[in-house]
Design a protein around this motif. Structure first.
Motif: not given
Length: 227
Positions: A81-83, A137
């Motif tokens: 996941e980035k956000s 992240g």
């Protein structure tokens, strides 16, 4: 003759660790998803974390060393996941299962195969360190590895009550040229190791582990990683 067990023996690091330990003084058992073309003296067990199967070994077998060379960062279904918008319940459940819960269940099955001098090593990751996190992240991976680190600490306390000289440690193998890290290696600013390089360094650290190291996390250069 020493007895060792490598879980995840078909992975990049697991396979390299087998090569490091193969000699006439060590009896090797490996657990992996599929059978491999290996020395016939190596005992192979088919085991898959995702299938919830059980390893059944004679209690007469006592392992001097158990290495959990397993881990999950991504697959065809789940990506780091980035956000917040990327959060997925199923991805979290899978990461926790592979990185923490399944290894603990497996070790529970192996509790009668331990001795007073067994070394138990789990492949952890520097990104599981809460205090060293400056980028954010990768929620599921970071959090599941942090949970693994807590599990290592718990085990080191519990098992010492029965086995006074047992050692339980986490190991960060570095960034390795493997299926796990390959999609993200282009963003790495430090060196990338081949599996054989990483395995050789890990073996050196494992050989030097003693009681004062139990319950802690170390990298391939034997530098302690804070929780």
């Amino acid at each position: 003759m020493k007895e060792i067990l490598i879980i995840g023996g078909s992975g990049a690091i697991g396979s390299a660790l087998i090569s490091e330990y193969v000699n006439n003084d060590i009896k090797i058992t490996i657990a992996s998803r599929k059978k491999q073309n290996l020395d016939p003296h190596i005992n192979q067990i088919i085991y898959d974390y995702e299938q919830h199967n059980e390893i059944k070994l004679s209690t007469k077998i006592k392992f001097d060393l158990i290495i959990f060379a397993t881990g999950h960062l991504h697959n065809e279904h789940f990506k780091p996941e980035k956000s917040l918008k990327d959060i997925d319940k199923n991805a979290f459940q899978f990461s926790y299962h592979i990185n923490c819960i399944a290894p603990l269940i497996l070790l529970s099955q192996l509790r009668n195969n331990l001795t007073d001098h067994t070394k138990i090593v789990f492949l952890s990751a520097r990104v599981g360190s809460i205090s060293a996190n400056e980028l954010g992240g990768w929620y599921a991976y970071r959090m599941s590895k942090a949970a693994l680190n807590m599990m290592i600490k718990n085990l080191s306390i519990e098992l010492k009550r029965k086995y006074k000289n047992i050692i339980v440690c986490g190991m960060h193998p570095g960034t390795v040229d493997s299926k796990l890290s390959k999609p993200y290696s282009g963003f790495v600013k430090h060196g990338i190791f081949t599996p054989s390089q990483s395995a050789a360094m890990l073996k050196k650290v494992i050989d030097e582990l003693n009681l004062k190291h139990s319950g802690k996390i170390y990298d391939y250069a034997f530098q302690e990683i804070a929780y």
